[in-house]
Enzyme design. Structure first.
Site, PDB file in Angstrom:
ATOM      1  N   ASP A 160      -6.615  -7.162   5.834  1.00  0.00           N
ATOM      2  CA  ASP A 160      -7.515  -6.860   5.248  1.00  0.00           C
ATOM      3  C   ASP A 160      -8.641  -7.475   3.931  1.00  0.00           C
ATOM      4  O   ASP A 160      -9.561  -7.301   4.510  1.00  0.00           O
ATOM      5  CB  ASP A 160      -8.179  -5.779   6.003  1.00  0.00           C
ATOM      6  CG  ASP A 160      -7.882  -4.622   6.314  1.00  0.00           C
ATOM      7  OD1 ASP A 160      -7.065  -4.469   4.980  1.00  0.00           O
ATOM      8  OD2 ASP A 160      -8.582  -3.860   6.508  1.00  0.00           O
ATOM      9  N   GLY A 183       0.122  -5.965   0.969  1.00  0.00           N
ATOM     10  CA  GLY A 183      -0.807  -5.659   0.285  1.00  0.00           C
ATOM     11  C   GLY A 183      -0.194  -6.868  -1.250  1.00  0.00           C
ATOM     12  O   GLY A 183      -1.453  -7.018  -2.146  1.00  0.00           O
ATOM     13  N   GLU A 226       1.502  -6.632   7.384  1.00  0.00           N
ATOM     14  CA  GLU A 226       0.232  -5.324   8.131  1.00  0.00           C
ATOM     15  C   GLU A 226       0.632  -5.398   8.956  1.00  0.00           C
ATOM     16  O   GLU A 226       0.872  -3.707  10.047  1.00  0.00           O
ATOM     17  CB  GLU A 226      -0.652  -6.032   8.089  1.00  0.00           C
ATOM     18  CG  GLU A 226      -1.364  -5.615   6.286  1.00  0.00           C
ATOM     19  CD  GLU A 226      -0.994  -6.945   5.540  1.00  0.00           C
ATOM     20  OE1 GLU A 226       0.507  -7.355   5.429  1.00  0.00           O
ATOM     21  OE2 GLU A 226      -1.143  -6.857   3.756  1.00  0.00           O
ATOM     22  N   ASP A 244      -1.564  -9.771  -0.404  1.00  0.00           N
ATOM     23  CA  ASP A 244      -2.623 -10.311  -1.096  1.00  0.00           C
ATOM     24  C   ASP A 244      -3.646 -10.181  -2.397  1.00  0.00           C
ATOM     25  O   ASP A 244      -4.032 -10.880  -2.702  1.00  0.00           O
ATOM     26  CB  ASP A 244      -3.580  -9.239  -0.049  1.00  0.00           C
ATOM     27  CG  ASP A 244      -3.814  -8.190   1.521  1.00  0.00           C
ATOM     28  OD1 ASP A 244      -4.122  -9.216   0.967  1.00  0.00           O
ATOM     29  OD2 ASP A 244      -2.814  -7.230   1.471  1.00  0.00           O
ATOM     30  N   ILE A 253       0.861  -0.960   0.184  1.00  0.00           N
ATOM     31  CA  ILE A 253       0.092  -0.149   0.264  1.00  0.00           C
ATOM     32  C   ILE A 253       0.584   1.117  -0.159  1.00  0.00           C
ATOM     33  O   ILE A 253       1.994   1.549   0.178  1.00  0.00           O
ATOM     34  CB  ILE A 253      -0.939  -0.064   1.190  1.00  0.00           C
ATOM     35  CG1 ILE A 253      -2.325   0.906   0.741  1.00  0.00           C
ATOM     36  CG2 ILE A 253      -0.359   0.727   2.285  1.00  0.00           C
ATOM     37  CD1 ILE A 253      -3.099   0.874   1.742  1.00  0.00           C
TER      38      ILE A 253
HETATM   39  C1  LIG Z   1      -7.435  -1.375   3.313  1.00  0.00           C
HETATM   40  C2  LIG Z   1      -6.043  -2.147   3.253  1.00  0.00           C
HETATM   41  C3  LIG Z   1      -5.061  -2.097   2.370  1.00  0.00           C
HETATM   42  C4  LIG Z   1      -4.443  -2.666   2.282  1.00  0.00           C
HETATM   43  C5  LIG Z   1      -3.009  -2.700   2.755  1.00  0.00           C
HETATM   44  C6  LIG Z   1      -1.952  -3.278   2.395  1.00  0.00           C
HETATM   45  C7  LIG Z   1      -0.719  -3.310   3.797  1.00  0.00           C
HETATM   46  C8  LIG Z   1       0.273  -3.025   3.411  1.00  0.00           C
HETATM   47  O1  LIG Z   1       0.783  -3.099   2.264  1.00  0.00           O
HETATM   48  S1  LIG Z   1       2.005  -3.086   4.724  1.00  0.00           S
HETATM   49  C9  LIG Z   1       3.054  -2.549   3.435  1.00  0.00           C
HETATM   50  C10 LIG Z   1       3.354  -0.990   3.588  1.00  0.00           C
HETATM   51  N1  LIG Z   1       4.881  -1.105   2.916  1.00  0.00           N
HETATM   52  C11 LIG Z   1       6.100  -0.984   3.582  1.00  0.00           C
HETATM   53  O2  LIG Z   1       5.993  -0.792   4.375  1.00  0.00           O
HETATM   54  C12 LIG Z   1       7.075  -0.593   2.693  1.00  0.00           C
HETATM   55  C13 LIG Z   1       7.628   0.124   3.027  1.00  0.00           C
HETATM   56  N2  LIG Z   1       8.780   0.185   1.591  1.00  0.00           N
HETATM   57  C14 LIG Z   1      10.287  -0.358   1.481  1.00  0.00           C
HETATM   58  O3  LIG Z   1      10.812  -1.050   3.106  1.00  0.00           O
HETATM   59  C15 LIG Z   1      11.142  -0.028   0.209  1.00  0.00           C
HETATM   60  O4  LIG Z   1      10.820   0.689   0.312  1.00  0.00           O
HETATM   61  C16 LIG Z   1      11.638  -0.932   0.177  1.00  0.00           C
HETATM   62  C17 LIG Z   1       9.825  -1.505  -0.612  1.00  0.00           C
HETATM   63  C18 LIG Z   1      11.843  -2.237   1.174  1.00  0.00           C
HETATM   64  C19 LIG Z   1      12.134  -1.020  -1.467  1.00  0.00           C
HETATM   65  O5  LIG Z   1      13.528  -0.479  -0.837  1.00  0.00           O
HETATM   66  P1  LIG Z   1      14.185   0.923  -2.117  1.00  0.00           P
HETATM   67  O6  LIG Z   1      14.148  -0.050  -3.563  1.00  0.00           O
HETATM   68  O7  LIG Z   1      15.913   0.977  -1.656  1.00  0.00           O
HETATM   69  O8  LIG Z   1      13.558   1.799  -2.648  1.00  0.00           O
HETATM   70  P2  LIG Z   1      13.366   3.379  -1.806  1.00  0.00           P
HETATM   71  O9  LIG Z   1      14.015   4.500  -1.842  1.00  0.00           O
HETATM   72  O10 LIG Z   1      13.281   2.940  -0.192  1.00  0.00           O
HETATM   73  O11 LIG Z   1      11.893   3.673  -2.366  1.00  0.00           O
HETATM   74  C20 LIG Z   1      11.801   4.498  -3.670  1.00  0.00           C
HETATM   75  C21 LIG Z   1      11.111   4.911  -3.848  1.00  0.00           C
HETATM   76  O12 LIG Z   1       9.141   4.402  -3.475  1.00  0.00           O
HETATM   77  C22 LIG Z   1       8.500   5.244  -2.396  1.00  0.00           C
HETATM   78  N3  LIG Z   1       8.054   4.506  -1.767  1.00  0.00           N
HETATM   79  C23 LIG Z   1       8.471   2.051  -1.375  1.00  0.00           C
HETATM   80  N4  LIG Z   1       7.400   2.061  -0.753  1.00  0.00           N
HETATM   81  C24 LIG Z   1       6.540   3.101  -0.197  1.00  0.00           C
HETATM   82  C25 LIG Z   1       5.072   2.885   0.196  1.00  0.00           C
HETATM   83  N5  LIG Z   1       4.643   1.689   0.400  1.00  0.00           N
HETATM   84  N6  LIG Z   1       4.453   3.967  -0.216  1.00  0.00           N
HETATM   85  C26 LIG Z   1       4.911   5.304  -0.675  1.00  0.00           C
HETATM   86  N7  LIG Z   1       5.847   5.279  -1.087  1.00  0.00           N
HETATM   87  C27 LIG Z   1       7.064   3.846  -1.469  1.00  0.00           C
HETATM   88  C28 LIG Z   1       9.908   5.604  -1.766  1.00  0.00           C
HETATM   89  O13 LIG Z   1       9.365   6.521  -0.878  1.00  0.00           O
HETATM   90  C29 LIG Z   1      10.618   6.221  -2.819  1.00  0.00           C
HETATM   91  O14 LIG Z   1      10.316   7.722  -2.738  1.00  0.00           O
HETATM   92  P3  LIG Z   1      11.194   8.586  -3.693  1.00  0.00           P
HETATM   93  O15 LIG Z   1      10.269  10.021  -4.087  1.00  0.00           O
HETATM   94  O16 LIG Z   1      12.150   8.731  -4.292  1.00  0.00           O
HETATM   95  O17 LIG Z   1      11.993   8.673  -2.039  1.00  0.00           O
END
Ligand SMILES: CC/C=C\C=C\CC(=O)SCCNC(=O)CCNC(=O)[C@H](O)C(C)(C)COP(=O)(O)OP(=O)(O)OC[C@H]1O[C@@H](n2cnc3c(N)ncnc32)[C@H](O)[C@@H]1OP(=O)(O)O
Length: 290
Positions: A167, A136, A159, A139, A80
C-alpha cells in the site's frame, strides 16, 4: 570530493537522523545511505519520518543536483520493521470503527509520503541495490528515477506473504516501471523472488554490476554526468517525465509548453548552446545554483 568506497558504511547515522547516513562524495552529489545494517536496514518508525525530512531538505538544497541512495551492510533492505511497526497496523486505535479507520487511513497516507517525497524531489534519484530488496524496499526503488543493482541482488514484493496488499507505492508505480502487467501481477500475487538477471531483462534496473564496490563507482559516475548538466534542464526533465507518465500526450505537451515558456529563458540555454558550438563538454560550463 571522494569515492563511495571511502565514504559509505564507515560512519553511522548522520544527526539528526538515526536510520540514514548522509554524505557528499563529490560536488553537487548527495549520498543517502539506509543505515541500520545490524537490522538489515529494516524500516522502523524513525525511518518512515526521517526519509521525509531528508528529502524535503534535499529538494531545496542548492548544493545538491543529484541523489544516490544505497543500503549499508549485507543487503539493501529487509522492508518494514516487523518488530517495531506491526502493532500500529494490527491493533489500530480509535473510539469506534469509523475513527479507527480514519486513523489508519491517515497513517497509511503518512507512510506513502515516505516514498512519494523521492518522486516529488526535483533532483534525480539513482538507487543502488545490493543483496535483498524486500517489501518496502520495492516501494522505495519504484519511486526512484534510475535503478542499478549488483549481480547478487534480488527483489521481492513480499506483502501478500504478510497478509496485506502492498500500500505504499509498488502496486501504483511498478506497472509503469516494467511494462508487463502480467509480470507485475505474478510478482505481487505470489511474492516470488526476482533475481538481477530478470530484473535487468524486464527493465526494473538499467544496469547490473558484479559487486557493490563496482556498482557504487558506477552510480557515482552516472550521478556526476547528471550533476554536470544544467539543473534547470535536468530538474525540468524529471518533472515532465513524471507528469507525462500520469497524463495524456496532449495534456503533457500542454504542461511542457507552459513549463518551458519560463524555463527556456534561463541563461543555461545560451551557455550550453555556446559550449556545444565550441565542442566543449557540459562539464566545462559553470551553471548557477538552483
Ligand atoms: C503501511 C505499510 C507500509 C509498508 C509495508 C511494507 C511491507 C514489507 O516490507 S513486507 C517485508 C517484510 N520483511 C520480511 O519479511 C523480511 C524478514 N527478514 C528476512 O527474511 C531476513 O532477515 C533477511 C532479510 C533475508 C536477511 O537474512 P539474514 O542476513 O540471515 O539476517 P537475519 O539474521 O535474518 O537478520 C538480522 C537481524 O535483522 C533483523 N531483521 C531482519 N529483517 C527484519 C525486519 N523486516 N524487521 C525487523 N527486524 C528484521 C533480524 O531480526 C535480526 O535481528 P537480531 O536482533 O540480530 O536477531
Amino acid at each position: 570530493s571522494g569515492s563511495f568506497t571511502e565514504m559509505s558504511s564507515q560512519g553511522g547515522p548522520t544527526p539528526p537522523f538515526s536510520t540514514l547516513s548522509i554524505s557528499h562524495p563529490a560536488s553537487m552529489i548527495t549520498h543517502v545511505e539506509l543505515y541500520r545494517p545490524e537490522k538489515r536496514n529494516a524500516m522502523n518508525r524513525a525511518f518512515w519520518s526521517e526519509m521525509v525530512e531528508c528529502f524535503s531538505q534535499i529538494a531545496v538544497d542548492a548544493e545538491c543536483r543529484v541523489v544516490v541512495v544505497s543500503g549499508a551492510g549485507k543487503i539493501f533492505t529487509a522492508g518494514i520493521d516487523l518488530m517495531d511497526m506491526s502493532s500500529d497496523f494490527i491493533q489500530p486505535v480509535g473510539d469506534d470503527s469509523a475513527r479507527t479507520s480514519w486513523n489508519l487511513r491517515r497513517l497509511i497516507a503518512k507512510y506513502q509520503e515516505t516514498f512519494s517525497v523521492i518522486e516529488k524531489c526535483p533532483k534525480p534519484v539513482v538507487v543502488a541495490v545490493h543483496g535483498a530488496c524486500i517489501g518496502g524496499g520495492v516501494d522505495l526503488i519504484t519511486a526512484c528515477d534510475i535503478r542499478l543493482c549488483t549481480q547478487d541482488a534480488w527483489f521481492q514484493v513480499k506483502e501478500v506473504d504478510i497478509g496485506l496488499a502492498a500500500d505504499v507505492g509498488t502496486l501504483q508505480r511498478l506497472p509503469s516501471v516494467i511494462g508487463s502487467r502480467s509480470l507485475v501481477n505474478e510478482l505481487a500475487l505470489t511474492a516470488r523472488k526476482m533475481y538481477s538477471d530478470e530484473a535487468k531483462t524486464c527493465g526494473l534496473v538499467s544496469r547490473v554490476f558484479p559487486d557493490k564496490e563496482a556498482m557504487l563507482a558506477g552510480a557515482l559516475e552516472l550521478a556526476g554526468e547528471i550533476a554536470a548538466r544544467s539543473p534547470v534542464a535536468v530538474q525540468g526533465t524529471k518533472i515532465n517525465l513524471i507528469y507525462s507518465r500520469d497524463h495524456s500526450v496532449a495534456d503533457s505537451l500542454d504542461y511542457m509548453a507552459t513549463w518551458n515558456m519560463s524555463m527556456l529563458q534561463t541563461q543555461d540555454v545560451l551557455k550550453s548552446a555556446q559550449a556545444a558550438i565550441e565542442k566543449k563538454s557540459p562539464k566545462e560550463v559553470p551553471f548557477s545554483k538552483l
